[in-house]
Design an enzyme around this catalytic site. Structure first.
Site, short mmCIF file in Angstrom:
data_model
loop_
_atom_site.label_atom_id
_atom_site.label_comp_id
_atom_site.label_asym_id
_atom_site.label_seq_id
_atom_site.Cartn_x
_atom_site.Cartn_y
_atom_site.Cartn_z
N LYS A 35 0.94 -1.34 -0.32
CA LYS A 35 0.10 -0.12 -0.12
C LYS A 35 0.69 1.13 0.24
CE LYS A 35 -0.22 -0.06 5.17
NZ LYS A 35 -1.13 -0.03 6.07
N TYR A 256 18.17 28.38 8.54
CA TYR A 256 16.83 29.80 8.90
C TYR A 256 16.69 29.51 10.44
CZ TYR A 256 14.52 29.84 4.40
OH TYR A 256 14.45 29.69 2.95
#
Ligand code: PLP
Length: 372
Positions: A35, A256
């Site tokens: 899946k 950042y």
């Protein structure tokens, strides 16, 4: 050559891990759970690589099964959550799928539908996960209703899912097993119970079928590794390269927010991989990374297209150096995705299924192994 980031998929390792699942449970058959695009590895490619070994595949929904059929996979496919709406039944029949059944409305829909040949059905009981499945006390009634419709359903199995098979504290697992063994005996039902951790650690759970998923991709789901799980081989290697290097002074921030601050004069390497590729932005400073096969660590917040690593102790590393974010370096060093996941406060499943389409998958299959 272009951007150096690729997810390399080692199909021999996939086959090795599947064979391990079979060796651990010699009296069971193993579904290969593919899946979510084979946990991010590419469902059609993985299914083809396994198809000579695997008696049946498992997916989460009919759309995933259709992709496999369009990719010429003709083995049985189990829908682990069954149908979502009754109008899927003609497609289930046309595609030759096997069905899990977890709710009364699914039983009603099946009994109201007349297929040309009966559909194999796995009846799901909620033995303690409290997600999908019939309560144990309702199970005999459901079982007999379906058993009494042999023109519509066939090959009934008892299915259930474990909440804690990965944990070292096995009390709840054995509680679930006790319920399941009583039901299986009462109904004389073949079972399909074991996910990856139960396949690896709990022979008691091995049934007519098992359902290994993440272990096929080489991740160890156990809280404490065991002799079996140590034999797993990583299937996906997320690899890139250093694309820039800079020297910074002690006390200078990187990236950042300036989360990482150089504790000494430092060499920073910039890697072409970021959260826009699926590398988890929650990765903490110190998350391990391999550069030219040597361990080093993330330094600074992950950006969309890049991340930064500390090269201070790897003076020979520079632009073009190999980077492995998880998986195996060509020199043999392994960086376990489970270890990376712990630094991101997550599990391998989210990292693997999170690798985004812009990362090209490159498939490797070295060993000739019979028919393709
Ligand atoms: C995904 C899934 C599995 C496989 O679980 P792993 O932990 O990846 O082995 C097994 N059974 C069901 C019902 C699932 O949804």
């Amino acid at each position: 050559m272009g951007r150096p980031l690729v997810a390399e998929i080692d199909l021999d390792a996939l086959r090795h891990n599947y064979c391990l699942a079979c060796d651990l449970a010699p009296t069971s058959q193993a579904l290969a759970v593919i899946k979510a695009d084979a946990y991010g590895h590419g469902a059609v490619a993985c299914a083809h690589a396994l198809s000579d070994l695997v008696p049946a595949f498992a997916v989460a929904c009919i759309e995933e099964a259709e992709v496999l059929r369009q990719g010429s996979i003709d083995k049985p496919i189990v829908l682990l959550e069954g149908i979502f709406t009754p109008d899927e039944l003609p497609r289930v029949e046309a595609l030759g799928l096997w069905l899990a059944v977890h709710s009364d409305w699914q039983v009603d829909a099946l009994l109201a539908y007349q297929p040309r040949s009966p559909v194999p059905v796995w009846i799901k009981v909620d033995s303690g996960m409290h997600r999908l499945g019939f309560p144990p006390k309702c199970l005999p009634d459901v079982w007999h209703r379906l058993q009494d419709a042999p023109d519509r359903v066939t090959d009934l199995h008892l299915m259930s899912h474990f909440a804690t098979a990965d944990l070292l504290d096995d009390g709840y697992f054995h509680h679930q097993m006790g319920l399941l063994e009583a039901l299986a005996t009462e109904l004389d039902a073949p079972t399909c119970l074991a996910n990856s951790p139960a396949t690896l650690a709990w022979p008691r759970a091995h049934g007519a079928w098992n359902r290994p998923g993440v272990m096929l991709y080489g991740s160890d789901p156990l809280e404490g590794a065991n002799d079996a799980s140590r034999k797993l081989k990583p299937v996906m290697t997320l690899r890139s390269e250093i694309i820039a290097v800079r020297d910074i002074e002690a006390g200078e921030p990187v990236g950042y927010g300036g989360r990482w601050i150089a504790p000494r004069c430092s060499r920073i390497g910039v890697v072409a991989a970021g959260y826009g590729d699926g590398y988890d932005r929650h990765a903490l400073d110190g998350t391990p990374v391999l550069v030219d096969g040597q361990r080093t660590s993330l330094a600074g917040k992950v950006s969309m297209d890049m991340l930064t690593v500390d090269l201070t102790d790897l003076p020979q590393a520079g632009i073009g150096s190999r980077v492995v974010l998880w998986g195996q370096d060509p020199d043999g060093a392994i960086l376990s995705i489970d270890e990376v996941a712990r630094h991101c406060d997550t599990i391998s499943y989210t990292l693997l299924t999170g690798v985004l389409p812009r990362v090209p998958r490159r498939y490797r299959r070295d060993k000739a192994s019979g028919e393709a």
